[in-house]
Scaffold this motif. Structure first.
Motif, mmCIF file in Angstrom:
data_model
loop_
_atom_site.group_PDB
_atom_site.id
_atom_site.type_symbol
_atom_site.label_atom_id
_atom_site.label_comp_id
_atom_site.label_asym_id
_atom_site.label_seq_id
_atom_site.Cartn_x
_atom_site.Cartn_y
_atom_site.Cartn_z
ATOM 1 N N PRO A 36 11.751 10.464 11.544
ATOM 2 C CA PRO A 36 12.552 9.265 11.253
ATOM 3 C C PRO A 36 11.662 8.098 10.856
ATOM 4 C CG PRO A 36 13.277 10.308 13.290
ATOM 5 C CD PRO A 36 12.025 11.008 12.882
ATOM 6 N N LEU A 37 12.203 7.234 10.019
ATOM 7 C CA LEU A 37 11.400 6.129 9.513
ATOM 8 C C LEU A 37 11.023 5.130 10.597
ATOM 9 C CD1 LEU A 37 13.205 5.465 6.121
ATOM 10 C CD2 LEU A 37 11.119 6.747 6.541
ATOM 11 N N ASP A 38 11.813 5.077 11.684
ATOM 12 C CA ASP A 38 11.452 4.132 12.747
ATOM 13 C C ASP A 38 10.253 4.639 13.564
ATOM 14 O OD1 ASP A 38 12.827 6.177 13.913
ATOM 15 O OD2 ASP A 38 14.251 4.938 14.995
ATOM 16 N N THR A 39 9.656 5.751 13.111
ATOM 17 C CA THR A 39 8.357 6.132 13.654
ATOM 18 C C THR A 39 7.324 5.055 13.336
ATOM 19 O OG1 THR A 39 8.901 8.474 13.341
ATOM 20 C CG2 THR A 39 6.577 7.927 13.612
ATOM 21 N N LEU A 40 7.495 4.392 12.180
ATOM 22 C CA LEU A 40 6.647 3.262 11.830
ATOM 23 C C LEU A 40 6.933 2.104 12.777
ATOM 24 C CD1 LEU A 40 7.063 3.483 7.956
ATOM 25 C CD2 LEU A 40 4.933 3.876 9.208
ATOM 26 N N SER A 41 5.911 1.431 13.226
ATOM 27 C CA SER A 41 6.074 0.392 14.245
ATOM 28 C C SER A 41 6.870 -0.799 13.743
ATOM 29 C CB SER A 41 4.701 -0.078 14.731
ATOM 30 O OG SER A 41 3.976 -0.700 13.682
ATOM 31 N N PHE A 42 6.882 -1.036 12.434
ATOM 32 C CA PHE A 42 7.572 -2.204 11.895
ATOM 33 C C PHE A 42 8.938 -1.870 11.288
ATOM 34 C CE2 PHE A 42 4.715 -0.431 8.749
ATOM 35 C CZ PHE A 42 5.491 -0.349 7.606
ATOM 36 N N LEU A 77 -0.668 -2.948 9.229
ATOM 37 C CA LEU A 77 0.633 -2.294 9.004
ATOM 38 C C LEU A 77 0.635 -1.528 7.682
ATOM 39 C CD1 LEU A 77 3.117 -5.036 10.285
ATOM 40 C CD2 LEU A 77 2.170 -3.078 11.509
ATOM 41 N N ALA A 78 -0.082 -2.041 6.691
ATOM 42 C CA ALA A 78 -0.174 -1.315 5.415
ATOM 43 C C ALA A 78 -0.918 0.002 5.605
ATOM 44 C CB ALA A 78 -0.883 -2.180 4.374
ATOM 45 N N GLU A 79 -1.996 -0.007 6.391
ATOM 46 C CA GLU A 79 -2.727 1.230 6.674
ATOM 47 C C GLU A 79 -1.829 2.227 7.402
ATOM 48 O OE1 GLU A 79 -5.646 2.128 5.743
ATOM 49 O OE2 GLU A 79 -6.679 0.289 5.124
ATOM 50 N N GLU A 80 -1.007 1.732 8.315
ATOM 51 C CA GLU A 80 -0.061 2.607 9.024
ATOM 52 C C GLU A 80 0.937 3.207 8.044
ATOM 53 O OE1 GLU A 80 3.423 2.332 12.484
ATOM 54 O OE2 GLU A 80 2.190 0.564 11.993
ATOM 55 N N PHE A 81 1.446 2.372 7.136
ATOM 56 C CA PHE A 81 2.398 2.834 6.124
ATOM 57 C C PHE A 81 1.764 3.890 5.210
ATOM 58 C CE2 PHE A 81 3.536 2.095 1.615
ATOM 59 C CZ PHE A 81 4.825 2.612 1.623
ATOM 60 N N LEU A 82 0.533 3.642 4.766
ATOM 61 C CA LEU A 82 -0.149 4.575 3.871
ATOM 62 C C LEU A 82 -0.434 5.903 4.564
ATOM 63 C CD1 LEU A 82 -2.567 1.990 2.250
ATOM 64 C CD2 LEU A 82 -0.804 3.271 1.022
ATOM 65 N N THR A 83 -0.807 5.839 5.836
ATOM 66 C CA THR A 83 -1.034 7.079 6.587
ATOM 67 C C THR A 83 0.250 7.894 6.679
ATOM 68 O OG1 THR A 83 -2.770 6.021 7.896
ATOM 69 C CG2 THR A 83 -1.781 8.022 8.801
ATOM 70 N N PHE A 84 1.366 7.198 6.872
ATOM 71 C CA PHE A 84 2.674 7.869 7.008
ATOM 72 C C PHE A 84 3.072 8.554 5.704
ATOM 73 C CE2 PHE A 84 7.324 7.893 6.868
ATOM 74 C CZ PHE A 84 7.639 8.481 8.089
ATOM 75 N N ILE A 85 3.029 7.821 4.589
ATOM 76 C CA ILE A 85 3.469 8.432 3.327
ATOM 77 C C ILE A 85 2.448 9.451 2.815
ATOM 78 C CG2 ILE A 85 4.844 6.422 2.685
ATOM 79 C CD1 ILE A 85 2.648 5.625 0.736
ATOM 80 N N ASN A 120 -1.872 -6.221 -0.874
ATOM 81 C CA ASN A 120 -3.227 -6.051 -1.395
ATOM 82 C C ASN A 120 -3.861 -4.757 -0.901
ATOM 83 O OD1 ASN A 120 -3.159 -8.361 -2.869
ATOM 84 N ND2 ASN A 120 -4.493 -9.563 -1.540
ATOM 85 N N THR A 121 -3.585 -4.393 0.341
ATOM 86 C CA THR A 121 -4.118 -3.143 0.879
ATOM 87 C C THR A 121 -3.550 -1.953 0.121
ATOM 88 O OG1 THR A 121 -4.357 -4.130 3.074
ATOM 89 C CG2 THR A 121 -4.358 -1.728 2.955
ATOM 90 N N ILE A 122 -2.245 -1.994 -0.138
ATOM 91 C CA ILE A 122 -1.617 -0.907 -0.902
ATOM 92 C C ILE A 122 -2.142 -0.896 -2.333
ATOM 93 C CG2 ILE A 122 0.585 -0.085 -1.821
ATOM 94 C CD1 ILE A 122 1.869 -1.153 0.749
ATOM 95 N N ASN A 123 -2.355 -2.082 -2.899
ATOM 96 C CA ASN A 123 -2.881 -2.182 -4.261
ATOM 97 C C ASN A 123 -4.275 -1.554 -4.364
ATOM 98 O OD1 ASN A 123 -2.373 -3.828 -6.995
ATOM 99 N ND2 ASN A 123 -4.539 -3.932 -6.476
#
Length: 303
Positions: free
Chosen positions: A65-71, A103-111, A145-148
Motif C-alpha cells: 500500500p502507498l501509505d507504506t511511505l511515511s508521508f 523524503l525524496a530518497e524514501e520515495f525513490l527507494t520505493f518506486i 531537486n533530489t528527484i531531478n
C-alpha cells in the motif's frame, strides 16, 4: 456448475468496476491504477500468454500500500490517499531542505523497488498535494531537486552515445586492463598474450613471469643433465615460440601508432624502433625454426 462459476466471475468483475468508477469519480487516479494492477495480478486466464506478455511484466509487479511511505496516509472518509501528510515540521529553511531530500530518497527507494506502472504515475499526485497541503519552499525544492538529480543520471544513460562503435584501440586497451586486473586477482605472477583473430595462433596464451626452463616451475623438466637419460630441451623450443609471438605483437602495436608529430614532421625515432623490432622478429623466427629440432621426445646427452 459452469453457469454458477461464470456468475461469480461476472459479479466479481462488476464489484471491481464499481470500485474503479467510484475512485475515478473522486479523482484518485493512483488508487484506481493500483486496483487495476491488483485485479490483473489475480487474474489467471487459461489461454496462452500473448507474444508481448514480457513487455507487460512491469505493470504486474506487486506493490505494498502507498501509505507504506511515511508521508502518505489513507483518507478515512473520502477514500484514496493524502500524498503529502505527516511531514515533520522544520525550524529553518535548511531543516526543510533536509526533510524534503530525505523524503525524496524514501520515495525513490520505493518506486525503484516496486517499479510498476501505477507507481510510475505517483509523482504527480504528490506534487498536487504538496501545493494543496501547504508544503514549504524548502520541502518542495529539495524533494524535486533530489528527484531531478536521479532523473538526470537516468537521462544521461538513456541518451548517451553508447550505440556508437568503440574505437578499436580504445576497446583493446580497455579489455587489456580488465584482463590485467583479472590476472592480478589470481595472486600469481602471470602474463597473457592475445593474438588477433585469424592469425593462425591460439587466441590467448598464458605464462608465468618467473618461468625459466631451468627452474622447477610449471611444466618444467627436472635437471637431469649428465645422467644417462640426457635432457629434454622441448620446453626451450616452446619458450621461443612464446617469445616470437610477443615480439610480433609488439611490432603490430608499433605499426598502428601515429608516426607524425604535432608539427607535421616524421617521428624518426619511432621509425628506428620499428626497424629494430623487425630485425628482432626476423632473428627470433629463424631461431625458433632452428630450435625446432629440440621439439619432441628426443633427449640430448652432454658430450
Amino acid at each position: 456448475m459452469t453457469a454458477n462459476a461464470h456468475a461469480k466471475e461476472d459479479a466479481a468483475s462488476t464489484h471491481v468496476l464499481a470500485q474503479l468508477a467510484s475512485l475515478l469519480r473522486s479523482g484518485d487516479v493512483q488508487a484506481a491504477l493500483a486496483l487495476t494492477e491488483a485485479t490483473s495480478a489475480r487474474a489467471t486466464p487459461d489461454e496462452a500468454a500473448p507474444e508481448d506478455a514480457e513487455a507487460d511484466v512491469v505493470g504486474r509487479i506487486a506493490s505494498p500500500p502507498l501509505d507504506t511511505l511515511s508521508f502518505v496516509e489513507r483518507r478515512q472518509s473520502e477514500g484514496g490517499y493524502n500524498y503529502w501528510a505527516n511531514v515533520p515540521a522544520a525550524s529553518s529553511y535548511a531543516d526543510e531542505c533536509e526533510i524534503g531530500g530525505r523524503l525524496a530518497e524514501e520515495f525513490l527507494t520505493f518506486i525503484g523497488k516496486y517499479h510498476n506502472n501505477g507507481n510510475g504515475a505517483l509523482l504527480g499526485p504528490i506534487v498536487i498535494d504538496m501545493e494543496k497541503n501547504g508544503a514549504s519552499r524548502g520541502h518542495k525544492i529539495s524533494f524535486l531537486n533530489t528527484i531531478n538529480k536521479y532523473a538526470m543520471g537516468a537521462a544521461y544513460l538513456l541518451h548517451s552515445n553508447s550505440d556508437e562503435p568503440e574505437q578499436p584501440w580504445k576497446k583493446c586497451r580497455r579489455l587489456g586492463l580488465e584482463l590485467a586486473e583479472a590476472l592480478k586477482s589470481t595472486g600469481e605472477e602471470q602474463f597473457a598474450y592475445i593474438a588477433p583473430e585469424a592469425s593462425g595462433t591460439p587466441t590467448v596464451l598464458f605464462g608465468h613471469l618467473d618461468y625459466h626452463p631451468s627452474t622447477k616451475t610449471l611444466n618444467a623438466t627436472p635437471d637431469i643433465r649428465g645422467t644417462e637419460e640426457g635432457q629434454d630441451f622441448s620446453e626451450l623450443f616452446y619458450e621461443l615460440i612464446n617469445l616470437v609471438e610477443l615480439a610480433e605483437a609488439t611490432l603490430d602495436i608499433l605499426r598502428e601508432m601515429d608516426y607524425t608529430r604535432g608539427d607535421g614532421s616524421r617521428n624518426a625515432e619511432l621509425d628506428r624502433v620499428v626497424g629494430l623490432q623487425r630485425v628482432l622478429c626476423t632473428n627470433l623466427a629463424k631461431l625458433r625454426e632452428t630450435a625446432g629440432i629440440f621439439d619432441g621426445p628426443t633427449r640430448w646427452v652432454v658430450a
